[in-house]
Design an enzyme around this catalytic site. Structure first.
Site, PDB file in Angstrom:
ATOM      1  NE  ARG A  37     -62.419  71.772  16.609  1.00 18.30           N
ATOM      2  CZ  ARG A  37     -61.667  71.673  15.535  1.00 18.30           C
ATOM      3  NH1 ARG A  37     -61.263  70.485  15.130  1.00 18.30           N
ATOM      4  NH2 ARG A  37     -61.307  72.750  14.864  1.00 18.30           N
ATOM      5  CE  LYS A  97     -41.786  70.159  18.772  1.00 19.46           C
ATOM      6  NZ  LYS A  97     -42.152  68.886  18.111  1.00 19.46           N
TER       7      LYS A  97
END
Length: 336
Positions: A37, A97
């Site tokens: 970002r 994960k």
């Protein structure tokens, strides 16, 4: 086999330091883009890591038609959202994960993925692909330790940084989400089953609200896996797999070093004889590279993934049951 072109959704530390370099060593994938970002960050790390393209938003990377697949190392609370957006953009997905914050999110992702049968999506439990775990599983299945009866595992590190995402409860921080999921996964992997019931003990950090210590037990029909994980203990990891006539010890079960050999130990008890000890040594290899190879192979050959999303859902269901049992200070029946 086709070369799969990857985009990296985030400049997370695990991506920069471990996964991207490992993927770049794969003969079957090419890391062509990275995004953040913050465009300056993306440009900095694209230059540092030798990646051709840098984007200042996740959306821009997903819109790149040259990218076949994405690796997602975002914070836990963003895994499902951006996995679905990647699928909608026509990209295969390798996601860190845990797959989501809870079983509801995991099921949401499974439902979304069913709408894209031509795309592959896998949770990045890299440890299962290391040769030491393949051998350990083979030894158990061959009866090398007799009947598998119990597993004991431990995984810990020390991190009390209040700004670290692993210590922010609202976005999926805490020991169970970060490392306890490995203890659960390996137990289900070795027993090749789901537990009948679970129980646990939990200690939460008074400031962070995250679980900084968790000890759990999983009952696989009278065969037990017990474990402890912690985010505020001296770093340590070990797995012991015990059967009726022997045991297997995995010395570095989770963070296997890519630059040196790994070892597991098989100790067998022979009637009327001294016990025998055999060490299995595995040449240096990178489990993240192996993971990338297997994922690319499944894409190129349209074959089954080594770990489907159904496994991810069941792992999350067990994790939730353990936490609920610990909060209630009781055994909890488990239904997958």
């Amino acid at each position: 086999m086709n070369t799969i072109r990857f985009g990296i959704l985030s400049t997370a530390k695990i991506a920069r330091q471990k996964v991207i370099p490992a993927m770049q060593r794969s003969a079957h994938c090419e890391v062509t883009a990275i995004c953040s970002r913050n465009l300056d960050n993306a440009r900095q790390y694209s230059k540092q890591l030798g990646i051709a393209k840098a984007y200042g938003s996740y959306e821009e990377l997903l819109a790149d038609p040259e990218i076949n697949a994405v690796y997602i190392p975002l914070p836990n609370h963003l895994h499902v959202e951006w996995s679905i957006k990647a699928l909608e953009a026509g990209k295969h997905v390798l996601c860190e994960k845990p797959i989501g914050l809870n079983s509801g999110e995991a099921q949401k992702l499974i439902d979304a993925a069913s709408c894209f049968p031509d795309l592959k999506i896998m949770e990045a439990f890299m440890y299962r692909h290391h040769p030491q775990w393949i051998e350990a599983k083979k030894l158990v299945e061959s009866g090398a330790i007799g009947e598998l009866i119990t597993i004991q595992s431990f995984f810990s590190y020390f991190n009390n940084d209040p700004g670290n995402i692993r210590n922010i409860s609202d976005i999926g921080g805490g020991g169970m989400m970060d490392i306890g999921c490995y203890n659960i996964s390996l137990s289900r992997f070795l027993f090749d089953a789901e537990p009948d019931r679970v129980t646990g003990f939990i200690d939460r950090d008074p400031d962070f609200g995250t679980d900084r210590l968790f000890s759990g037990m999983m009952d696989f029909g009278g065969k037990v896996s017990s474990f402890t994980c912690s985010t505020q203990l001296s770093p340590y990891q070990r797995v012991n797999i015990l059967g009726t006539s022997g045991r297997i010890e995995i010395l570095i079960p989770f963070n296997a070093p890519p630059d040196r050999e790994c070892e597991i130990v098989l100790q067998k008890e022979i009637p009327d004889q001294a016990s025998s000890l055999k060490t299995f040594t595995f040449p240096a290899c990178d489990q993240y590279t192996i993971q990338a190879d297997l994922f690319c192979e499944a894409i190129s050959e349209d074959s089954q993934l080594p770990t489907p999303l159904s496994d991810s859902l069941n792992n999350m269901l067990v994790l939730e049951a353990l936490v609920h049992a610990a909060d209630g200070k009781k055994w909890l029946e488990f239904k997958a």
